[in-house]
Design an enzyme around this catalytic site. Structure first.
Site: not given
Ligand SMILES: Cc1cc2nc3c(=O)[nH]c(=O)nc-3n(C[C@H](O)[C@H](O)[C@H](O)COP(=O)(O)OP(=O)(O)OC[C@H]3O[C@@H](n4cnc5c(N)ncnc54)[C@H](O)[C@@H]3O)c2cc1C
Length: 386
Positions: A128-129, A132-133, A339, A365, A369
């Protein structure tokens, strides 16, 4: 210890490579370049071809998941077009895999078998907006309405959002209990009242993926995966954990394509009177690229093996494979670009696309991190047991 693929696996690898080179690779550049509105149509055609050839269902057709076959086809397909693999995998493995592992027999008949035959396209929506993680932070909620459920919320960056016939949507059903028992995966069919896929996203890489946000406004769900409330968090984590082998395949496939193109270029591009591959600095890059990619492949296959024998460390090995393959591939793509130098940096060149696609592995996925956190926890737990 036996590193040999079986005869069937060797044949699958050869057949998949031939098919993907002939049928999928030619569209990779078009998918990357074309107007976003055209991506869905081209991807549908790619998925149709994959279904007809049987590769869409590789590893999913038998009673148990076969991660070796998944890996083998995944690497070949990603080498040809990483976006196509991501889209095919979201449909057959993420959406189909959850139904295979947790769906009722009616759900399997209605959705899983058509997904594997390519008659339906699936998607899995959890990000969601503002979540994520940290999946527990999602705010999409489901409320009872008669015998059914209505969903409200927004899902971000959903692969196949613009072409999906069925979505599995993660939502809270009960805010009063712990996240791992408070969420369910809801089945939402295309055309459901209150469901809207937004305009396709303009992503930096993996541009062939039909990617968009999805808004649900009192959206009617067709059911809950497995009919058992509160299992969504576990169902999602189970598939994402197994899926790390597939993301490693995605990365190694991109790396293999970088390798192939960089080797050809190093043999033909001349500077100071000789092919650049004869300069040690260029040759050493090729050597490191090969080493990183082979390690990624070995670790991914080890993870597949670990799952197949029920090794208790299978999940952490899969995290190692995803971490190593994705970090390795980013580095491989960077070396390949070096290259090709200026000739790789121009928009529209294959290396430029692969460089952008490669970055995705470290993000999706479970970011690098998050994989490191999983691996570190496993090590610390071992230490604490001493
Ligand atoms: C091309 C593409 C396809 C996708 N397809 C899907 C899909 O089919 N379905 C779906 O639901 N989503 C999908 N996504 C979303 C994707 O799964 C998320 O982008 C991913 O899970 C990371 O979440 P976020 O971008 O919100 O990053 P965030 O969770 O906001 O993380 C931001 C930063 O903080 C770090 N961070 C967060 N928590 C921690 C922690 N506990 N310890 C250390 N570092 C941390 C992360 O590593 C990252 O560097 C897709 C994204 C892309 C770009």
């Amino acid at each position: 210890m036996d590193y040999e693929l079986t005869e069937n696996q060797i044949k699958l690898k050869q057949d998949a490579a031939l098919f993907c080179d002939r049928e999928i690779a030619p569209n990779a550049k078009l998918l990357d370049d074309c107007p976003r509105e055209s991506v869905g149509k081209i991807m549908r055609e790619n998925l149709r071809k994959l279904a007809e050839s049987g590769f869409l269902a590789s590893g999913l057709g038998e009673e148990k998941l076969n991660l070796f076959d998944q890996y083998i086809v995944g690497e070949a397909l990603s080498k040809a077009c990483a976006s196509t693999y991501l889209s095919a995998r979201a449909s057959a493995f993420l959406c189909g895999g959850i139904l295979k592992l947790s769906g009722t027999s009616q759900q399997k008949a209605r959705y899983l078998f058509p997904l594997l035959k390519g008659e339906l396209i699936g998607a899995l929506a959890y990000t969601e907006p503002d979540a994520g993680s940290d999946v527990a932070a999602v705010t999409t909620v489901a409320k009872r309405e008669g015998d059914g459920w209505l969903l409200n919320g927004v899902k971000d960056m959903v692969t196949n959002a613009t072409i999906a016939d069925i979505l599995l949507v993660l939502a809270y059903v009960d805010n009063s209990t712990a996240a791992d028992r408070a969420m369910s995966l809801f089945i939402v069919e295309k055309g459901a009242k209150g469901l809207k896929a937004d305009a396709p996203c303009e992503a930096m890489g993996m541009r062939g993926v039909p990617l968009a946000s999805v808004t649900m406004n009192n959206c009617a769900a067709s059911g809950v995966v497995g009919d058992e409330l509160g299992s969504g968090y576990r169902q999602l984590n189970d598939i994402l954990e197994l899926g790390r082998v597939g993301i490693a395949a995605l990365c190694v496939g991109i790396g293999a394509s970088c390798m192939e193109k960089a080797v050809q270029y190093a043999k033909t591009r001349k500077a100071f009177g000789k092919p650049i591959g004869f300069f040690q600095e260029v040759g050493f890059k090729l050597a490191d690229m090969f080493t990183y990619n082979d390690l990624g492949r070995l670790l991914a296959l080890k993870a597949a093996w670990a799952y197949s024998v029920g090794d208790p460390e299978a999940a952490v090995i899969a995290s190692c494979a995803k971490l190593l393959a994705s970090e390795g591939t980013s580095q491989i793509a960077d070396w390949a670009m070096q290259i090709f130098a200026g000739h790789g940096y121009i928009k529209g060149r294959d290396i430029e696309r692969l460089y952008r696609d490669a970055k995705f592995g470290k993000i999706c996925e479970g970011t690098s991190e998050i994989q490191r956190a999983i691996i570190a926890k496993n090590e610390l737990d071992k230490f604490l047991q001493v």
